[in-house]
Design an enzyme around this catalytic site. Structure first.
Site, PDB file in Angstrom:
ATOM      1  N   LYS A 253       0.927  -1.151  -0.051  1.00 11.25           N
ATOM      2  CA  LYS A 253       0.007   0.000   0.061  1.00 11.25           C
ATOM      3  C   LYS A 253       0.892   1.263  -0.072  1.00 11.25           C
ATOM      4  O   LYS A 253       1.671   1.318   0.978  1.00 11.25           O
ATOM      5  CB  LYS A 253      -0.987  -0.149   1.143  1.00 11.25           C
ATOM      6  CG  LYS A 253      -1.682   1.450   1.423  1.00 11.25           C
ATOM      7  CD  LYS A 253      -2.546   1.043   2.627  1.00 11.25           C
ATOM      8  CE  LYS A 253      -3.090   2.569   3.011  1.00 11.25           C
ATOM      9  NZ  LYS A 253      -4.117   2.945   4.000  1.00 11.25           N
ATOM     10  N   ASP A 258      -2.714  10.244   3.505  1.00  4.84           N
ATOM     11  CA  ASP A 258      -4.088   9.820   3.391  1.00  4.84           C
ATOM     12  C   ASP A 258      -4.896  10.951   4.524  1.00  4.84           C
ATOM     13  O   ASP A 258      -4.680  10.970   5.557  1.00  4.84           O
ATOM     14  CB  ASP A 258      -4.135   8.469   4.294  1.00  4.84           C
ATOM     15  CG  ASP A 258      -5.438   7.990   4.629  1.00  4.84           C
ATOM     16  OD1 ASP A 258      -6.415   8.748   3.943  1.00  4.84           O
ATOM     17  OD2 ASP A 258      -5.700   7.003   5.207  1.00  4.84           O
ATOM     18  N   LYS A 265     -10.152  13.121   7.707  1.00  8.26           N
ATOM     19  CA  LYS A 265      -9.670  12.783   9.168  1.00  8.26           C
ATOM     20  C   LYS A 265      -9.731  13.976   9.940  1.00  8.26           C
ATOM     21  O   LYS A 265      -9.545  15.041   9.202  1.00  8.26           O
ATOM     22  CB  LYS A 265      -8.321  12.145   9.043  1.00  8.26           C
ATOM     23  CG  LYS A 265      -8.025  10.848   8.463  1.00  8.26           C
ATOM     24  CD  LYS A 265      -6.788  10.300   8.493  1.00  8.26           C
ATOM     25  CE  LYS A 265      -6.782   9.041   8.001  1.00  8.26           C
ATOM     26  NZ  LYS A 265      -7.288   7.830   8.752  1.00  8.26           N
ATOM     27  N   ASP A 276       1.601   6.428   5.399  1.00  5.76           N
ATOM     28  CA  ASP A 276       0.637   5.555   4.867  1.00  5.76           C
ATOM     29  C   ASP A 276       1.091   4.963   3.714  1.00  5.76           C
ATOM     30  O   ASP A 276       0.321   4.055   2.930  1.00  5.76           O
ATOM     31  CB  ASP A 276      -0.585   6.257   4.526  1.00  5.76           C
ATOM     32  CG  ASP A 276      -1.842   5.297   4.765  1.00  5.76           C
ATOM     33  OD1 ASP A 276      -1.740   4.403   5.374  1.00  5.76           O
ATOM     34  OD2 ASP A 276      -2.819   5.774   4.343  1.00  5.76           O
ATOM     35  N   ASP A 335     -11.957   7.016   3.429  1.00  5.28           N
ATOM     36  CA  ASP A 335     -11.189   6.823   4.376  1.00  5.28           C
ATOM     37  C   ASP A 335     -10.577   5.489   4.436  1.00  5.28           C
ATOM     38  O   ASP A 335      -9.357   5.095   4.947  1.00  5.28           O
ATOM     39  CB  ASP A 335     -11.006   7.354   5.815  1.00  5.28           C
ATOM     40  CG  ASP A 335     -10.097   7.624   6.486  1.00  5.28           C
ATOM     41  OD1 ASP A 335      -8.899   7.843   5.809  1.00  5.28           O
ATOM     42  OD2 ASP A 335      -9.889   7.827   7.884  1.00  5.28           O
ATOM     43  N   GLU A 337      -9.296   3.625   2.322  1.00  6.16           N
ATOM     44  CA  GLU A 337      -8.837   3.747   0.681  1.00  6.16           C
ATOM     45  C   GLU A 337      -7.957   2.693   0.447  1.00  6.16           C
ATOM     46  O   GLU A 337      -7.648   2.400  -0.785  1.00  6.16           O
ATOM     47  CB  GLU A 337      -8.310   5.165   0.488  1.00  6.16           C
ATOM     48  CG  GLU A 337      -7.087   5.409   0.846  1.00  6.16           C
ATOM     49  CD  GLU A 337      -6.605   5.385   2.386  1.00  6.16           C
ATOM     50  OE1 GLU A 337      -7.626   5.427   3.264  1.00  6.16           O
ATOM     51  OE2 GLU A 337      -5.515   5.098   2.852  1.00  6.16           O
ATOM     52  N   ARG A 339      -7.479  -0.509   1.310  1.00  4.44           N
ATOM     53  CA  ARG A 339      -8.097  -1.779   0.522  1.00  4.44           C
ATOM     54  C   ARG A 339      -8.679  -1.554  -0.945  1.00  4.44           C
ATOM     55  O   ARG A 339      -8.682  -2.656  -1.640  1.00  4.44           O
ATOM     56  CB  ARG A 339      -9.299  -2.431   1.467  1.00  4.44           C
ATOM     57  CG  ARG A 339     -10.351  -1.190   1.438  1.00  4.44           C
ATOM     58  CD  ARG A 339     -11.357  -1.432   2.813  1.00  4.44           C
ATOM     59  NE  ARG A 339     -10.739  -1.176   3.948  1.00  4.44           N
ATOM     60  CZ  ARG A 339     -11.409  -1.266   5.378  1.00  4.44           C
ATOM     61  NH1 ARG A 339     -12.412  -1.874   5.251  1.00  4.44           N
ATOM     62  NH2 ARG A 339     -10.773  -1.022   6.439  1.00  4.44           N
TER      63      ARG A 339
HETATM   64  N1  BES Z   1      -4.232   4.639   6.742  1.00 10.86           N
HETATM   65  C1  BES Z   1      -5.307   4.563   7.471  1.00 10.86           C
HETATM   66  C2  BES Z   1      -4.861   3.664   8.783  1.00 10.86           C
HETATM   67  C3  BES Z   1      -3.994   4.110   9.884  1.00 10.86           C
HETATM   68  C4  BES Z   1      -4.759   4.833  10.965  1.00 10.86           C
HETATM   69  C5  BES Z   1      -2.745   3.550   9.730  1.00 10.86           C
HETATM   70  C6  BES Z   1      -3.654   5.284  11.780  1.00 10.86           C
HETATM   71  C7  BES Z   1      -1.901   4.333  10.621  1.00 10.86           C
HETATM   72  C8  BES Z   1      -2.168   4.905  11.790  1.00 10.86           C
HETATM   73  C9  BES Z   1      -6.281   3.898   6.686  1.00 10.86           C
HETATM   74  O1  BES Z   1      -6.597   4.334   5.381  1.00 10.86           O
HETATM   75  C10 BES Z   1      -7.599   4.351   7.402  1.00 10.86           C
HETATM   76  O2  BES Z   1      -8.075   5.433   7.504  1.00 10.86           O
HETATM   77  N2  BES Z   1      -8.583   3.374   8.005  1.00 10.86           N
HETATM   78  C11 BES Z   1      -9.545   3.687   8.526  1.00 10.86           C
HETATM   79  C12 BES Z   1     -10.746   2.530   8.251  1.00 10.86           C
HETATM   80  C13 BES Z   1     -11.985   2.831   8.661  1.00 10.86           C
HETATM   81  C14 BES Z   1     -12.649   4.074   7.916  1.00 10.86           C
HETATM   82  C15 BES Z   1     -12.770   1.704   8.306  1.00 10.86           C
HETATM   83  C16 BES Z   1      -9.467   3.478  10.204  1.00 10.86           C
HETATM   84  O3  BES Z   1      -8.532   2.981  10.515  1.00 10.86           O
HETATM   85  O4  BES Z   1     -10.009   4.498  10.810  1.00 10.86           O
HETATM   86 ZN    ZN Z   2      -4.937   4.881   4.598  1.00 16.43          ZN
HETATM   87 MN    MN Z   3      -7.487   6.190   5.326  1.00 11.38          MN
END
Ligand code: BES
Ligand code: ZN
Ligand code: MN
Length: 482
Positions: A253, A258, A265, A276, A335, A337, A339
């Site tokens: 990834k 992000d 966010k 990210d 968010d 994204e 996947r």
């Molecule tokens: N890149 C983030 C996950 C992340 C968060 C990595 C903090 C490292 C530190 C990912 O793209 C994301 O935002 N995931 C969301 C998924 C949710 C919307 C289902 C999350 O973890 O809040």
């Molecule tokens: Zn992300």
């Molecule tokens: Mn995200």
């Protein structure tokens, strides 16, 4: 750092610093006629684990760096701690070269090769600096060459190959991770990947957004369309194995920033979303290490490089897209994204008919809630692959922990309007993200690593760790040599 071997008599060495146990240091001092200085200087030294003492001597061995507890029988973890303590102390000294004589210490169930790998890994991790964007760069350690003392050089040459290759791969991965997001955008990642293509056995190609549209990669494009910087799907093929042998595939990834997109966010720590792309950085680092070591295997590495931004052209929550697998996805949260870019990357990598696919991603905050920063999460559709990855984690100290990928969790992804939603509920967020990815791998043995907690640190030691490069490289080494 450059690593090499030496098997000479210790007190006949010429070195600005010898790193050794109290007992070894004592015998060297005695042989050099410095017993007096030695006993006076070590009078208060308790020889306990992680205790360090440096003594200056007149003559050919001008410093002794004494490592406490190095004569005791240790667990593997204790040996690793000793290696880290020795590395940190050695790097503070004003010496360009040193000899380390710690491969004779005993670590339960571990051979010389493992000890040499552990020592070089500790040194590489500790010696890393990132000061590129400071007008006054922080002082880099003086040390640039380390000789490791062994009884017999013959059985140790492989460990040096491993250590030097890991050093290069770790540094690449950490540099990419630390680079700010205005510099490290998808095009920068592509340029860095192309550098690996200078090697004769390596070919680097990429799909631009037009080519991705032609390949119906609607999921990937749904992420990058909100950004002014176009995405790239990068493919690196390393042919170190037999012609026609199925490659191992790594997929990373590479979200270079992000923001969350329209599902924006909150501001605190949003800067950390430059990390990210650490999954991409890790697969690139492991690929570099495999190339440097000349591993006898075929490898195909795919990096999904894109930026997740909100704009007038960005994807909305509720949009439905079609992935290159033909499956439709209702994007309920922009968010989630990672996947989306990964599902098209996973479909693409299967064209290379890999024997195994391992994807690496900073995929979910939920992974950090579950495991913190000590372990990466491993999900797999094949138990032997999961076991091999966990073992590589144990061997390298780059630990991982297996999580469930049970069918029961799949129903969280139900959508009323498309084949699936891109998010499950609040529960088990790292698991449902893995479930989403699992739908895009057909027959191939596949593992997913969620490295959201392990790939970088926040707070005062903010920075990329280079994980899980040590685990991945250990796994690849094992595949090629095991
Ligand atoms: N890149 C983030 C996950 C992340 C968060 C990595 C903090 C490292 C530190 C990912 O793209 C994301 O935002 N995931 C969301 C998924 C949710 C919307 C289902 C999350 O973890 O809040
Ligand atoms: Zn992300
Ligand atoms: Mn995200």
């Amino acid at each position: 750092m450059k690593y090499s071997l030496t098997d000479g008599t210790l007190h006949e060495l010429r070195t600005p610093c010898l790193v050794a146990s109290l007992k070894t240091a004592k015998s060297v001092a005695r042989a050099l006629g410095h017993s007096d200085i030695f006993s006076r200087s070590t009078a208060d030294f308790k020889d306990q684990a992680e205790q360090i003492l440096v003594i200056n001597l007149p003559g050919a061995v001008s410093r002794l760096l004494i490592v406490g507890g190095a004569e005791a029988a240790m667990s593997a973890d204790a040996y690793r701690k000793m290696a880290n303590a020795a590395a940190n102390a050695l790097l503070k000294l004003p010496v360009k070269q040193a000899v380390m004589a710690l491969a004779g210490s005993r670590a339960q169930g571990k051979n010389t090769e493992w000890k040499l790998r552990t020592l070089t890994h500790a040194m590489s991790y500790a010696a890393y600096r990132y000061g590129k964007h400071k007008s006054k760069a922080p002082a880099a350690p003086d040390l640039n060459t380390l000789r490791l003392h062994v009884a017999n050089k013959k059985d140790a040459a492989n460990a040096m190959k491993f250590g030097n290759a890991l050093d290069a791969g770790l540094a690449l991965s950490r540099d990419l991770g630390n680079e700010p997001p205005n510099v490290c955008n998808p095009t920068y990642v592509l340029r860095e990947a192309r550098k690996l293509g200078r090697h004769p056995n390596v070919k680097v190609t990429s799909l631009n957004e037009k080519q991705m549209a032609d390949a119906n990669m609607g999921a990937f494009l749904a992420v990058s369309k909100g950004s002014d910087t176009p995405g790239h799907l990068i493919v690196i093929q390393y042919n170190g194995g037999k012609r026609g042998e199925a490659p191992v595939a790594l997929v990373g990834k590479g979200i270079t920033f992000d923001t969350g997109g329209i599902s924006l966010k909150p501001p605190p720590a949003m800067d950390e979303m430059k990390f990210d792309m650490c999954g991409a950085a890790a697969v690139l680092g492991a690929t570099k290490a495999a190339i440097e070591a000349g591993l006898k295997l075929n490898l195909v590495t795919v990096v999904a490089a894109a930026e997740n931004m909100p704009s007038g052209g960005a994807t909305r929550p509720g949009d439905i897209v079609t992935s290159s697998s033909g499956k439709t996805i209702e994007i309920l949260n922009t968010d989630a994204e990672g996947r989306l870019v990964l599902c098209d990357a996973l479909t693409h990598v299967q064209k290379f008919k890999p024997s195994t696919i391992i994807d690496v991603a900073t995929l979910t905050g939920a992974c950090i809630v579950a495991l913190g920063s000590h372990a990466s999460a491993v999900y797999a559709n094949d138990e032997s692959l999961a076991k091999a990855l966990l073992k590589a984690g144990d061997e390298s100290g780059d630990k991982a922990w297996q999580m469930p990928l049970w069918d029961e969790y799949q129903s969280a992804l139900k959508s009323n309007f498309a084949d699936m939603a891109n998010v499950g509920g609040r529960d088990a967020g790292s698991v449902t993200a893995a479930c989403f990815l699992s739908r895009f791998v057909e027959e191939t043995q596949w593992a997913h690593m969620d490295v959201a907690g392990s790939a970088f640190m926040g707070g005062p030691r903010k920075g990329a760790t280079g994980r899980p490069v040590p685990l991945l490289f250990t796994y690849l080494w094992e595949q090629a040599n095991g």
